[in-house]
Design an enzyme around this catalytic site. Structure first.
Site, PDB file in Angstrom:
ATOM      1  CG  LEU A   1      -1.716   1.234   1.464  1.00  0.00           C
ATOM      2  CD1 LEU A   1      -3.132   0.956   1.014  1.00  0.00           C
ATOM      3  CD2 LEU A   1      -1.692   1.651   2.903  1.00  0.00           C
ATOM      4  CG  HIS A   2       2.169   3.016  -2.988  1.00  0.00           C
ATOM      5  ND1 HIS A   2       2.065   1.666  -3.260  1.00  0.00           N
ATOM      6  CD2 HIS A   2       2.047   3.644  -4.175  1.00  0.00           C
ATOM      7  CE1 HIS A   2       1.893   1.489  -4.561  1.00  0.00           C
ATOM      8  NE2 HIS A   2       1.869   2.674  -5.141  1.00  0.00           N
TER       9      HIS A   2
END
Length: 165
Positions: A121-122
């Site tokens: 995730l980012h």
């Protein structure tokens, strides 16, 4: 010759071909690299800010949890809060050093949604300026970036608050 000028960007080939850094997830590896070999701008307790290796604009950072987690709903409450705090701080820092006219913020959840690294995730924080979508990306399918990543990293890291947020 065809009369066209060319901008050579060989560093983008691994992205185009889908190659990954040796040794695993690049977002897991980034925080442990030596300072002069990383694009990490700031480190928090649960998340860090890192420049995007393939930025849309100068100052394009990503806020990433240290924990290798793919989905926003799998973040802990504390990771969610620190992601939000780092996103807010990134906007303040970028405004202070680059004076953008606006921002795009977002997460691409899954490869089908456009995530280049779907498994980690980012949150993207992309500064925007009036007119930054000129003829180059529209006609030439080329993005021209006026600043080297190493210079951008130093500029943002020096402006990031010592507290991390």
């Amino acid at each position: 010759m065809d009369g066209l000028e060319r901008l050579w960007t060989p560093h983008r080939m691994p992205y185009i071909t889908g190659e990954r850094a040796p040794g695993g997830c690049p977002l897991c590896l980034a925080p442990d690299l030596p300072e002069d070999e990383t694009l990490v701008v700031a480190r928090g307790e649960l998340v860090f800010a890192v420049l995007n290796l393939y930025p849309y604009n100068p100052g394009h950072v990503m806020i990433c949890p240290y924990r290798h987690v793919a989905d926003y709903t799998d973040l802990t409450e504390d990771e969610t809060v620190e992601t939000a705090v780092f996103t807010r701080t990134a906007m303040r820092v970028i405004r202070a050093v680059s004076r953008p006219h606006g921002f795009n913020l977002g997460m691409n959840q899954g490869a089908v949604a456009g995530a280049g690294i779907a498994e980690h995730l980012h949150q993207h924080v992309v500064p925007r300026w009036s007119g930054d979508g000129n003829f180059m990306p529209v006609i030439g399918q080329t993005k021209v970036l006026p600043q080297l990543l190493a210079e951008t990293r130093v500029m943002l890291a020096e402006a990031w608050p010592a507290s991390g947020h």
